[in-house]
Design a protein around this motif. Structure first.
Motif, PDB file in Angstrom:
ATOM      1  N   VAL A 118       0.828  -1.212   0.000  1.00  0.00           N
ATOM      2  CA  VAL A 118       0.000   0.000   0.000  1.00  0.00           C
ATOM      3  C   VAL A 118       0.869   1.271   0.000  1.00  0.00           C
ATOM      4  CG1 VAL A 118      -1.869   1.251   1.149  1.00  0.00           C
ATOM      5  CG2 VAL A 118      -1.843  -1.248   1.178  1.00  0.00           C
ATOM      6  N   MET A 119       1.692   1.450   1.028  1.00  0.00           N
ATOM      7  CA  MET A 119       2.468   2.704   1.105  1.00  0.00           C
ATOM      8  C   MET A 119       3.429   2.843  -0.066  1.00  0.00           C
ATOM      9  SD  MET A 119       1.856   5.064   3.056  1.00  0.00           S
ATOM     10  CE  MET A 119       3.299   6.108   2.850  1.00  0.00           C
ATOM     11  N   GLY A 120       4.170   1.756  -0.343  1.00  0.00           N
ATOM     12  CA  GLY A 120       5.153   1.798  -1.432  1.00  0.00           C
ATOM     13  C   GLY A 120       4.473   2.074  -2.763  1.00  0.00           C
ATOM     14  N   ALA A 121       3.385   1.348  -2.993  1.00  0.00           N
ATOM     15  CA  ALA A 121       2.669   1.531  -4.267  1.00  0.00           C
ATOM     16  C   ALA A 121       2.111   2.956  -4.361  1.00  0.00           C
ATOM     17  CB  ALA A 121       1.554   0.501  -4.387  1.00  0.00           C
ATOM     18  N   LEU A 122       1.557   3.458  -3.261  1.00  0.00           N
ATOM     19  CA  LEU A 122       0.981   4.808  -3.275  1.00  0.00           C
ATOM     20  C   LEU A 122       2.047   5.877  -3.544  1.00  0.00           C
ATOM     21  CD1 LEU A 122      -1.232   6.906  -2.869  1.00  0.00           C
ATOM     22  CD2 LEU A 122      -1.080   6.541  -0.402  1.00  0.00           C
ATOM     23  N   ARG A 123       3.204   5.718  -2.915  1.00  0.00           N
ATOM     24  CA  ARG A 123       4.304   6.673  -3.166  1.00  0.00           C
ATOM     25  C   ARG A 123       4.685   6.680  -4.646  1.00  0.00           C
ATOM     26  NH1 ARG A 123       7.241   5.172   1.873  1.00  0.00           N
ATOM     27  NH2 ARG A 123       6.709   6.860   3.286  1.00  0.00           N
ATOM     28  N   LEU A 124       4.744   5.489  -5.219  1.00  0.00           N
ATOM     29  CA  LEU A 124       5.119   5.371  -6.635  1.00  0.00           C
ATOM     30  C   LEU A 124       4.039   6.000  -7.526  1.00  0.00           C
ATOM     31  CD1 LEU A 124       6.976   4.196  -8.863  1.00  0.00           C
ATOM     32  CD2 LEU A 124       5.733   2.033  -8.627  1.00  0.00           C
ATOM     33  N   LEU A 125       2.782   5.744  -7.193  1.00  0.00           N
ATOM     34  CA  LEU A 125       1.681   6.312  -7.989  1.00  0.00           C
ATOM     35  C   LEU A 125       1.719   7.836  -7.956  1.00  0.00           C
ATOM     36  CD1 LEU A 125      -1.479   4.169  -7.049  1.00  0.00           C
ATOM     37  CD2 LEU A 125       0.316   3.722  -8.709  1.00  0.00           C
ATOM     38  N   GLN A 126       1.957   8.393  -6.767  1.00  0.00           N
ATOM     39  CA  GLN A 126       1.997   9.861  -6.646  1.00  0.00           C
ATOM     40  C   GLN A 126       3.069  10.457  -7.537  1.00  0.00           C
ATOM     41  OE1 GLN A 126       2.460  11.570  -2.747  1.00  0.00           O
ATOM     42  NE2 GLN A 126       0.258  11.912  -2.659  1.00  0.00           N
ATOM     43  N   ARG A 127       4.270   9.888  -7.437  1.00  0.00           N
ATOM     44  CA  ARG A 127       5.388  10.413  -8.232  1.00  0.00           C
ATOM     45  C   ARG A 127       5.081  10.312  -9.727  1.00  0.00           C
ATOM     46  NH1 ARG A 127       8.071   9.532  -3.975  1.00  0.00           N
ATOM     47  NH2 ARG A 127      10.094  10.466  -3.542  1.00  0.00           N
ATOM     48  N   ALA A 128       4.612   9.126 -10.134  1.00  0.00           N
ATOM     49  CA  ALA A 128       4.336   8.921 -11.563  1.00  0.00           C
ATOM     50  C   ALA A 128       3.260   9.894 -12.032  1.00  0.00           C
ATOM     51  CB  ALA A 128       3.903   7.479 -11.802  1.00  0.00           C
ATOM     52  N   ALA A 129       2.213  10.038 -11.226  1.00  0.00           N
ATOM     53  CA  ALA A 129       1.088  10.900 -11.621  1.00  0.00           C
ATOM     54  C   ALA A 129       1.544  12.348 -11.762  1.00  0.00           C
ATOM     55  CB  ALA A 129      -0.030  10.782 -10.583  1.00  0.00           C
ATOM     56  N   GLN A 130       2.316  12.820 -10.787  1.00  0.00           N
ATOM     57  CA  GLN A 130       2.751  14.226 -10.838  1.00  0.00           C
ATOM     58  C   GLN A 130       3.577  14.508 -12.081  1.00  0.00           C
ATOM     59  OE1 GLN A 130       4.518  14.717  -6.936  1.00  0.00           O
ATOM     60  NE2 GLN A 130       2.520  14.593  -5.930  1.00  0.00           N
ATOM     61  N   LYS A 131       4.430  13.565 -12.451  1.00  0.00           N
ATOM     62  CA  LYS A 131       5.279  13.786 -13.635  1.00  0.00           C
ATOM     63  C   LYS A 131       4.463  13.650 -14.927  1.00  0.00           C
ATOM     64  CE  LYS A 131       9.423  12.022 -11.369  1.00  0.00           C
ATOM     65  NZ  LYS A 131      10.266  13.200 -11.325  1.00  0.00           N
ATOM     66  N   MET A 132       3.619  12.623 -14.988  1.00  0.00           N
ATOM     67  CA  MET A 132       2.931  12.331 -16.263  1.00  0.00           C
ATOM     68  C   MET A 132       1.866  13.377 -16.603  1.00  0.00           C
ATOM     69  SD  MET A 132       2.624   8.208 -16.212  1.00  0.00           S
ATOM     70  CE  MET A 132       4.034   7.147 -16.521  1.00  0.00           C
ATOM     71  N   VAL A 133       1.262  13.956 -15.572  1.00  0.00           N
ATOM     72  CA  VAL A 133       0.266  15.009 -15.827  1.00  0.00           C
ATOM     73  C   VAL A 133       0.933  16.182 -16.562  1.00  0.00           C
ATOM     74  CG1 VAL A 133      -1.003  16.799 -14.595  1.00  0.00           C
ATOM     75  CG2 VAL A 133      -1.384  14.419 -14.027  1.00  0.00           C
TER      76      VAL A 133
END
Ligand SMILES: NC(=O)c1ccc[n+]([C@@H]2O[C@H](COP(=O)([O-])OP(=O)(O)OC[C@H]3O[C@@H](n4cnc5c(N)ncnc54)[C@H](OP(=O)(O)O)[C@@H]3O)[C@@H](O)[C@H]2O)c1
Length: 260
Positions: free
Chosen positions: A120-135
């Motif tokens: 959960v935490m690891g995946a969420l951290r990764l999702l946040q980073r990816a989302a911020q860059k890809m947007v």
């Protein structure tokens, strides 16, 4: 066109980050991507396995050793894509994770914090980073190019199985984060896809503490069992759709698996 045309400066059609690339679904995904002309930054804690993959797969694969719930390791994954392949990652597969056998009544909770931390935490951290860059990149790139965040959930993140409800609770959490993120950034041109594997024969069963007897019984009931390549094929299918087409959820089970 969903894929860039390879050139001498940029020989790869897509640049992917795959966590948990040292075994099972993640390793099969890295292999599939590379066979299809993508470059992969692969992560896992087993340095020797990453070194072997670098040697076998050549310049299209670069390993980053470490715990995928660690901020610094996540930073390194994104930096390696740019430093090594000259482009930011346009595919991120949040795959690193582990199981935990046992019911709510009996599961060994000494391991549960570790499961929560990566699933959960690891995946969420990764999702946040990816989302911020890809947007940001998709402001100019969409719909010429696709950007994909792929999240490995589970059939037990949708169906409540008493048999693995403790592990399943981490997948329910990640399913909710996946759909929340899809609604948030789909309109900005980023595809957030939930992949829900059923029983897939990988290192998972061993790490989760399933007994040999139990795995044999499941094979008897549901076999032949798929391996990681079945999920890798599904992920590849999702990310190679045209940028304006999104297969946002995909469940892959052994044919004879009735439930969960
Ligand atoms: N197999 C199934 O039946 C099944 C079903 C539904 C969902 N899933 C999900 O599929 C994903 C992949 O599992 P799998 O079946 O391929 O199992 P696997 O063969 O055990 O692979 C798990 C991968 O995750 C990595 N990993 C685990 N904890 C990590 C951490 N803290 N930091 C970095 N890497 C870590 C492992 O590498 P290192 O040990 O080298 O770190 C390994 O590469 C998991 O999210 C799992 O929950 C599996």
């Amino acid at each position: 066109m969903s894929q860039a045309t390879p050139s001498a400066a940029h020989p790869y059609t897509r640049i992917a980050i795959v966590t948990g690339a040292t075994s099972g679904i993640g390793e099969a995904t890295a292999r599939k991507f590379i066979a299809q002309g993508f470059a992969v930054v692969g992560n896992g804690r087993t340095a020797a396995k990453l070194a072997r993959l670098e040697q076998e797969l050549g310049p299209a694969f670069r390993g980053v050793v470490g715990d995928a719930s660690d901020e610094e390791v996540l930073n390194q994954l994104f930096a390696t894509a740019v430093d090594h392949f000259g482009q930011s990652a346009d595919i991120v597969v949040a795959n690193a994770g582990r199981g935990l056998g046992g019911s709510v009544k009996d599961a060994d909770l000494a391991q549960f914090e570790d499961v929560l931390k990566i699933n959960v935490m690891g995946a969420l951290r990764l999702l946040q980073r990816a989302a911020q860059k890809m947007v940001v990149t998709q402001k100019t790139d969409f719909p010429k190019k696709a950007a994909d965040i792929v999240i490995i959930g589970s059939v037990v993140g949708k169906n409540i199985s008493p048999f693995s409800a403790v592990y399943g609770s981490t997948k329910f959490a990640i399913h909710s984060l996946a759909e929340g993120l899809r609604r948030e950034i789909g309109p900005k041109g980023v595809r957030v896809t939930l992949v829900e594997p059923g029983f897939i024969l990988t290192g998972f069963q061993d790490v989760a503490g399933y007994s040999e007897d139990m795995v044999n019984k499941l094979e008897e009931n549901w076999g032949p069992m798929p391996h990681g390549d079945a999920i890798a094929d599904a992920i590849h299918y999702v990310v190679t759709q045209p940028p304006h087409v999104h297969v946002s959820e995909i469940m892959v089970r052994p044919t004879r698996q009735d439930y969960p």
